[in-house]
Scaffold this motif. Sequence first.
Motif, PDB file in Angstrom:
ATOM      1  N   GLY A 159       9.275   6.450 -19.928  1.00  0.00           N
ATOM      2  CA  GLY A 159      10.157   5.927 -18.583  1.00  0.00           C
ATOM      3  C   GLY A 159      10.642   4.967 -18.444  1.00  0.00           C
ATOM      4  O   GLY A 159      11.841   4.657 -17.126  1.00  0.00           O
ATOM      5  N   ASN A 160      10.834   3.551 -19.339  1.00  0.00           N
ATOM      6  CA  ASN A 160      12.314   2.725 -19.809  1.00  0.00           C
ATOM      7  C   ASN A 160      11.800   1.608 -18.075  1.00  0.00           C
ATOM      8  O   ASN A 160      12.945   1.316 -17.683  1.00  0.00           O
ATOM      9  CB  ASN A 160      13.158   3.074 -19.460  1.00  0.00           C
ATOM     10  N   VAL A 161      10.288   1.747 -18.114  1.00  0.00           N
ATOM     11  CA  VAL A 161      10.060   0.747 -16.632  1.00  0.00           C
ATOM     12  C   VAL A 161       9.837  -1.138 -17.180  1.00  0.00           C
ATOM     13  O   VAL A 161      10.439  -2.056 -16.496  1.00  0.00           O
ATOM     14  CB  VAL A 161       9.428   0.989 -16.009  1.00  0.00           C
TER      15      VAL A 161
ATOM     16  N   ASP B 113       3.992  -3.186   0.020  1.00  0.00           N
ATOM     17  CA  ASP B 113       2.487  -3.579   0.603  1.00  0.00           C
ATOM     18  C   ASP B 113       1.683  -3.307  -0.487  1.00  0.00           C
ATOM     19  O   ASP B 113       0.476  -3.149  -0.688  1.00  0.00           O
ATOM     20  CB  ASP B 113       2.438  -2.162   1.637  1.00  0.00           C
ATOM     21  N   ALA B 114       1.869  -2.079  -0.604  1.00  0.00           N
ATOM     22  CA  ALA B 114       0.980  -2.301  -2.104  1.00  0.00           C
ATOM     23  C   ALA B 114       0.377  -3.125  -3.223  1.00  0.00           C
ATOM     24  O   ALA B 114      -0.385  -3.623  -3.572  1.00  0.00           O
ATOM     25  CB  ALA B 114       1.581  -0.258  -3.270  1.00  0.00           C
ATOM     26  N   LEU B 115       2.166  -3.601  -3.894  1.00  0.00           N
ATOM     27  CA  LEU B 115       1.564  -4.958  -4.206  1.00  0.00           C
ATOM     28  C   LEU B 115       0.989  -6.098  -3.533  1.00  0.00           C
ATOM     29  O   LEU B 115       0.381  -7.177  -4.767  1.00  0.00           O
ATOM     30  CB  LEU B 115       3.188  -5.360  -4.893  1.00  0.00           C
ATOM     31  N   ARG B 116       1.096  -6.243  -2.869  1.00  0.00           N
ATOM     32  CA  ARG B 116       0.289  -7.464  -1.660  1.00  0.00           C
ATOM     33  C   ARG B 116      -1.070  -6.736  -1.693  1.00  0.00           C
ATOM     34  O   ARG B 116      -1.894  -7.688  -1.617  1.00  0.00           O
ATOM     35  CB  ARG B 116       0.658  -7.010   0.204  1.00  0.00           C
ATOM     36  N   ASP B 117      -1.133  -5.704  -1.753  1.00  0.00           N
ATOM     37  CA  ASP B 117      -2.981  -4.578  -1.675  1.00  0.00           C
ATOM     38  C   ASP B 117      -3.238  -5.125  -3.167  1.00  0.00           C
ATOM     39  O   ASP B 117      -4.495  -5.361  -2.836  1.00  0.00           O
ATOM     40  CB  ASP B 117      -2.659  -3.728  -1.439  1.00  0.00           C
TER      41      ASP B 117
ATOM     42  N   GLU C  30      -2.716  -3.540 -12.071  1.00  0.00           N
ATOM     43  CA  GLU C  30      -2.708  -2.338 -10.698  1.00  0.00           C
ATOM     44  C   GLU C  30      -1.001  -3.038 -11.217  1.00  0.00           C
ATOM     45  O   GLU C  30      -0.279  -1.420 -10.282  1.00  0.00           O
ATOM     46  CB  GLU C  30      -3.325  -3.262  -9.683  1.00  0.00           C
ATOM     47  N   VAL C  31      -0.575  -3.760 -11.314  1.00  0.00           N
ATOM     48  CA  VAL C  31       1.234  -3.891 -10.563  1.00  0.00           C
ATOM     49  C   VAL C  31       2.088  -3.189 -11.385  1.00  0.00           C
ATOM     50  O   VAL C  31       2.957  -2.026 -10.665  1.00  0.00           O
ATOM     51  CB  VAL C  31       1.404  -5.590 -10.753  1.00  0.00           C
ATOM     52  N   VAL C  32       1.698  -2.700 -12.416  1.00  0.00           N
ATOM     53  CA  VAL C  32       2.539  -2.130 -12.937  1.00  0.00           C
ATOM     54  C   VAL C  32       2.370  -0.942 -12.897  1.00  0.00           C
ATOM     55  O   VAL C  32       3.037   0.054 -12.874  1.00  0.00           O
ATOM     56  CB  VAL C  32       2.338  -2.510 -15.328  1.00  0.00           C
ATOM     57  N   ARG C  33       1.193  -0.562 -13.211  1.00  0.00           N
ATOM     58  CA  ARG C  33       0.956   1.236 -12.677  1.00  0.00           C
ATOM     59  C   ARG C  33       1.444   0.927 -10.960  1.00  0.00           C
ATOM     60  O   ARG C  33       2.696   2.279 -11.127  1.00  0.00           O
ATOM     61  CB  ARG C  33      -1.171   1.930 -12.334  1.00  0.00           C
ATOM     62  N   ILE C  34       2.306   0.330 -10.360  1.00  0.00           N
ATOM     63  CA  ILE C  34       2.327   0.521  -8.987  1.00  0.00           C
ATOM     64  C   ILE C  34       3.908   0.675  -9.548  1.00  0.00           C
ATOM     65  O   ILE C  34       4.991   2.477  -8.854  1.00  0.00           O
ATOM     66  CB  ILE C  34       2.127  -0.323  -7.710  1.00  0.00           C
ATOM     67  N   CYS C  35       4.498  -0.116  -9.716  1.00  0.00           N
ATOM     68  CA  CYS C  35       5.595   0.126 -10.588  1.00  0.00           C
ATOM     69  C   CYS C  35       6.201   1.156 -11.511  1.00  0.00           C
ATOM     70  O   CYS C  35       7.245   1.801 -10.839  1.00  0.00           O
ATOM     71  CB  CYS C  35       5.723  -1.374 -11.135  1.00  0.00           C
ATOM     72  N   SER C  36       5.415   1.494 -12.266  1.00  0.00           N
ATOM     73  CA  SER C  36       5.744   2.874 -12.933  1.00  0.00           C
ATOM     74  C   SER C  36       5.265   3.826 -12.414  1.00  0.00           C
ATOM     75  O   SER C  36       6.786   4.854 -12.297  1.00  0.00           O
ATOM     76  CB  SER C  36       4.204   2.422 -14.344  1.00  0.00           C
ATOM     77  N   ASP C  37       4.848   4.722 -10.951  1.00  0.00           N
ATOM     78  CA  ASP C  37       4.679   5.234 -10.625  1.00  0.00           C
ATOM     79  C   ASP C  37       5.925   5.349  -9.328  1.00  0.00           C
ATOM     80  O   ASP C  37       6.450   6.408  -9.694  1.00  0.00           O
ATOM     81  CB  ASP C  37       3.337   5.137  -9.751  1.00  0.00           C
ATOM     82  N   ALA C  38       6.179   4.086  -9.177  1.00  0.00           N
ATOM     83  CA  ALA C  38       7.606   4.334  -7.941  1.00  0.00           C
ATOM     84  C   ALA C  38       8.979   4.574  -9.335  1.00  0.00           C
ATOM     85  O   ALA C  38       9.881   4.338  -8.766  1.00  0.00           O
ATOM     86  CB  ALA C  38       7.205   3.582  -7.447  1.00  0.00           C
ATOM     87  N   ARG C  39       8.715   4.464 -10.932  1.00  0.00           N
ATOM     88  CA  ARG C  39       9.795   3.646 -11.652  1.00  0.00           C
ATOM     89  C   ARG C  39      10.810   2.482 -10.919  1.00  0.00           C
ATOM     90  O   ARG C  39      12.311   2.661 -11.095  1.00  0.00           O
ATOM     91  CB  ARG C  39      10.876   5.560 -11.343  1.00  0.00           C
TER      92      ARG C  39
END
Length: 463
Positions: free
Chosen positions: A452-454, A7-11, A54-63
């Motif tokens: 974080g090695n993402v 959902d976050a990625l779609r937003d 934005e995508v990278v931030r979302i993924c990185s926050d969620a590891r």
Amino acid sequence: MKAQLLDALRDACGDAAVLADAASIEPYVTDWRGTFVGRASAVVRPASTEQVSEVVRICSDARIPIVPQGGNTGLAAGATPLQLRDAIIVSLSRMRRIVSVDADAYAVTVEAGCVLADVQQAARRAERLFPLSLAAEGSAEIGGLVSTNAGGTAVLRYGTMRSLVLGLEAVLPDGRIVDGLRALYKDNAGYDWKQLFIGAEGTLGIVTRAVLRLFPMPRERVTALIGIDLSETALRVFSHLQTMLGETLSACELFPDRALALRVAYEPGLRRPMAEHAWYLLVEATSSLSTLRTAAEEAFVALDDAGLAGAIVIAENSAQARALWEWRETITETEKRTGRSVKHDVSVPISAIPEFIARATERIERDHPGVTVLAFGHFGDGNIHFNVLVPGATTAVVDAISAAVYEMIADFRGSITAEHGIGRYRRNELLAHRSIFEMDLMRTVKRALDPGNVMNPGAVLEE
Ligand code: 2HG
Ligand code: ZN
């Protein structure tokens, strides 16, 4: 968790930009040769640098591991998520805007998803040359070409991507955007950080835009095929051409008759471009001076007089030049049709090419009856694709072949990869062939930028 993430990625990028069903994901997790098959929980296709951020931030926050992908033409599983759980593939393919062409500044600014052939064409329209050229140019994308420090067939004259990038914009592993989109030919202000991202295979961040270097469009072009004896004459032919044609020599490609024979077997109507020789050099010289053809013809006559060339075919027109290049550029496709092959993208000092090929071929074909070496590549820059066709070979045999090739490469102080990169395919070889200190340096850079090695975990360095 997964639904929330999607959902976050779609937003961030819009519904249509997120592919989460298996059938849509499938082409992105399989490399084009079908050699590597990985898995991912989704593919995201952002349309701007801000969306990538934005995508990278979302993924990185969620590891969540991120695997950046361009045209998916790589050969080392750098963009294929192998052994990763829940990876998100970030495809840059929607970002294909040629942002600007500044002919007077000899620079073009492009988005990462631009296909190489489109960049070449944009340059051509402005009477400029973007010299990077390789067989996959119809689908390879700039972001991937930057991230793998692509080479191709004109490195001899124009260098690799490292020397063709003037400026870069990248998204860091925490989502910040670093803007170095400068069209400067000279710039000594501090560390040249963009060079870290060139050849990093997406492990330090995502390249989103680049300023690329342009050159005057040569008006004259001479393309010729020379039949040679690799061990006896190749180095002398090359040295002679360098002396006679100097900086106009832009390509000097090597391939064996084996490659031609394979293609003829698949396309029976086709005739070889000249009488059979064990090896050929495909050479090209370009210049804006109208004297090029005369100079080139003199060089070829002198080659012949010195008894260095078995035979020479000079293209009379661009269609003939194209046809000669096709013999070189279809080798990878033809090799794919033969079935399984083991690829080695090695480099040695140019002076060692004949000896390396002879020794390695002799050893591999002697120790492994039934396999066939298909060595070809970029003679002018020392990069040989020492590929081995291995019908039905076991993994143990394949490993033994590669180990032997790399052992010989070490003897010549060569490199285990010259242009295709480490990816996930050669990670263990990198460990084995770079010193502990060099590996530590690389890990230090990785940790500093991506604690974080993402970013593309498992490519180049261990997971
Ligand atoms: C080339 O030089 C490419 O054609 C591909 O780098 C090489 O297929 C290969 O091994
Ligand atoms: Zn190559």
